[in-house]
Design an enzyme around this catalytic site. Sequence first.
Site, mmCIF file in Angstrom:
data_model
loop_
_atom_site.group_PDB
_atom_site.id
_atom_site.type_symbol
_atom_site.label_atom_id
_atom_site.label_comp_id
_atom_site.label_asym_id
_atom_site.label_seq_id
_atom_site.Cartn_x
_atom_site.Cartn_y
_atom_site.Cartn_z
ATOM 1 N N ASP A 78 4.787 -4.942 0.793
ATOM 2 C CA ASP A 78 3.831 -5.424 1.431
ATOM 3 C C ASP A 78 3.066 -4.287 2.050
ATOM 4 O O ASP A 78 3.980 -3.231 2.348
ATOM 5 C CB ASP A 78 3.641 -6.419 1.968
ATOM 6 N N ARG A 123 5.750 -13.920 2.526
ATOM 7 C CA ARG A 123 3.773 -13.370 2.544
ATOM 8 C C ARG A 123 3.588 -12.724 0.721
ATOM 9 O O ARG A 123 4.082 -11.737 1.151
ATOM 10 C CB ARG A 123 4.178 -12.068 2.902
ATOM 11 N N ASP A 132 10.440 -4.500 3.341
ATOM 12 C CA ASP A 132 9.295 -6.028 2.151
ATOM 13 C C ASP A 132 8.376 -5.277 1.485
ATOM 14 O O ASP A 132 7.670 -4.190 2.030
ATOM 15 C CB ASP A 132 9.085 -6.671 3.700
ATOM 16 N N GLU A 188 3.071 -3.113 5.269
ATOM 17 C CA GLU A 188 3.661 -2.860 6.057
ATOM 18 C C GLU A 188 5.288 -2.431 5.694
ATOM 19 O O GLU A 188 4.656 -0.610 6.455
ATOM 20 C CB GLU A 188 3.506 -4.113 7.349
ATOM 21 N N GLU A 245 14.174 -2.877 6.927
ATOM 22 C CA GLU A 245 14.215 -2.776 8.278
ATOM 23 C C GLU A 245 14.575 -4.242 9.380
ATOM 24 O O GLU A 245 14.855 -3.831 10.314
ATOM 25 C CB GLU A 245 12.520 -4.244 8.445
ATOM 26 N N HIS A 263 3.470 -10.660 -5.876
ATOM 27 C CA HIS A 263 4.416 -11.117 -5.458
ATOM 28 C C HIS A 263 4.854 -12.482 -6.273
ATOM 29 O O HIS A 263 3.661 -12.929 -6.488
ATOM 30 C CB HIS A 263 5.125 -11.368 -4.254
ATOM 31 N N TYR A 296 10.453 -13.689 -0.945
ATOM 32 C CA TYR A 296 9.435 -12.911 0.038
ATOM 33 C C TYR A 296 8.402 -14.402 0.182
ATOM 34 O O TYR A 296 7.362 -14.525 -0.581
ATOM 35 C CB TYR A 296 8.780 -11.289 -0.296
#
Length: 815
Positions: free
Chosen positions: A89, A322, A87, A91, A9, A366, A320
Amino acid sequence: MAKNLVIVESPAKAKTINKYLGKDYRVLASIGHIKDLPPDEFGVDIKRGFEPKYELIPDDKKPNNKKIVNELKKAAQESEAVYLAADPDREGEAICQHLAEEVVSKKAKIPVYRVRFNEITEKAIREAFANPRQIDQNLVNAQQARRVLDRIVGYQVSPLLWRTLGGRLSAGRVQTVALRLVVEREREIQNFVPTEYWTITANLSSKLPPDFDARLYKIDDKVVKTSDFDKEPKASEFHIKDEKTAQEIVAEAQKQDFVVDSVTKKERKRSPTPPFITSKLQQEASRKLGFSPSRTMKIAQRLYEGIELGAEGSVGLITYMRTDSVRISEDALAQARAFIKENFGQEYLPPKPNVYKTNRSAQDAHEAIRPTDVHRTPESLQNFLSDEELKLYTLIWKRFVASQMSPAIFDQTTIDVKAGKFIFRATGSVQKFDGFLRVYQEGRDESDDEDEERKLPEVEKGERLRLNHIEPKQSFTEPPPRYTEATLVKALEEKGIGRPSTYATILSTIQEREYVEKIEGKLHPTPLGIAVSDLLVASFEDIFNETYTARLEEELDKIEEGKLDWRESLKRFYEKFSKDLKKAEEDIKSKKKSVIPTDETCEKCGAKMVIRFGRYGEFMACSNYPKCKNTREVREDKKIVSETEIPPCEVCGREMVLRKSRYGMFYGCVGYPQCKNTRKIGDDKKQEPVDLEEVCPKCGSKMQLRQGRFGKFTACSNYPKCDYVKQETLGIQCPECKKGEIVVKRSKRGKTFYGCSEYPNCNAVFWNKPLLEACPNCSATYLFEKSNKKGVKIIFCGSCSYKRHEEMAEKSEAA
């Protein structure tokens, strides 16, 4: 040319990953999402199973997006394989899906792989690329369901707000529930009726020092009630309701002999807290560092993606950020335990690793948030991190290390003292072993700044004590506190509203839309926020309900796990939502636009003025509209502005009115933009400069005492020809460079801080006032001073746990 294309990203992440992959890999960045629902239309075909209509994000919404996509397409055509490394997740999975659809040509038959990693380290990257996967459609569907849900609510409910309140207001599925919590808390505070109660404390002396306080605990076997006054006292409770009752108890107690009835001693262990999950990191950064959740996440993103560490290059410093799991990998645990043993000693290392239980609703995909290498201590990174990066990294590092240390041990003593029919109780606690507290102590939402530890004298059962004095104290129950950003995140987490990736967005959204404002760290609903919440809750009680919103989050989790079809979930939601929407539209037809009445009178027709909401916020308008179309800006903020007359503009003579900017309230001229004069609230009278006997060292002119936007300062009277300003110094040598002195400075927002006079050659900055006093506990050559909410000065060390209250020091000296 590189055989393989890797797409991430962000450029920072690309730079860090690139150094771990060989010359066969080329790493490029998509700069976030490349596709989304259209910005100017609904974009969801409800009749065709809620089919979303995605399109490339236009350049006016995401600069150069078309160019980025074309460059990625070209790079993909020149590659033998494409690895998508967004990432790990929902998203990130959706970003990978859209990249696969838009960047890789189906005709070319280039293999596309998904790589997921929890930390950006060489080991994690190599393992991920050695074991690539396919895109997880369940994760994509969960993100897609959330996006469609939010689009349905936003596009179909927001127009109701426009027609009812005016302006370009917006509604959100989760943000409205968060707003509702803030509004309901405000009403609890407004409707709160305080209850009077009294406590009675006796100061006693024994054979051995020190004197100690004991609070009245029981009267005739009835416990003195000090809380839960919303419930009637039980038969076993006694409520001291008024001063008369309290004085009668004091008079009777003074006649009694105070004798030790029992002494209870026990060892109490205090265990460390788990390493951070997203919500806890946001809460602690808010409490300890004053960071908003959105700021915390931006800084954490940089630490995760990579920081330049000199010869090492770009290095990812944390895992990470989140996550809602407290799980730690075996490698990280082993590394932490070895570090603790080596640096703190065997007694600080528990026999087995501390294992924490993850919340049942957590995904556990995670690890917890931790440093990627525990040997990268905050001290070793001081020269590479910005001030805010270092503060957040230190918080994460200390919490992780402390989570694997031994418990702290306290000796706790409880003394019950009998005086006739009264029992007085004193409790004390003395730290015997600091354990994990040597590294880290968790912050509190409502700190009373009282020392947890209190030493009691050695006493024996049956020992007679001397009564020094006995005092009654009147108290009143207090309303529930307003939410802070930390406590609102905590409430959202406990109620299951939102997920780790959404908390920061929720809080920033309700503040950016001016539904909520932060005053002295507390969240207050604005009149607009109250009006929006009341309208939406009245029309959509089921949808904007915390229980229902939490249930939707659970359904999204089930979609992610492959246990529920995303279209079926949306269908169930829409059946309920469409009925509420139809009813709300019918109700709104019969209503006038909502307004807030005021006591102000229209200067044109004499009718009452009301507050209305327009495209650019709230404004005052005549209630006699449309016969009278008089309007003006809101001129009064009851929390800030007094009822005294506002002096006219000193530049053009026109009226000054209250305005609001991102930095708060101020006075502005009604003649704007022709006249751009502004005035700080409270600066109603301009103070003339006062000549001083002191001479300017730069030009020889007299110095003057002047009034600026941030208070008084001393400057040359020959301004603007001479711009000399005298710096206020503390007379302390800078501890960093040993050359300059510590001077008093003020930030752009007027906050006082302390820095080196040798700036910019020395960047030493302190937000608390340094004192030229050595720490009695460690080798630090200076201490710091701050004041708590009660106005008590606290002297503390920045290197160790030493702290004292200035008030306490003065009392001991007087004695």
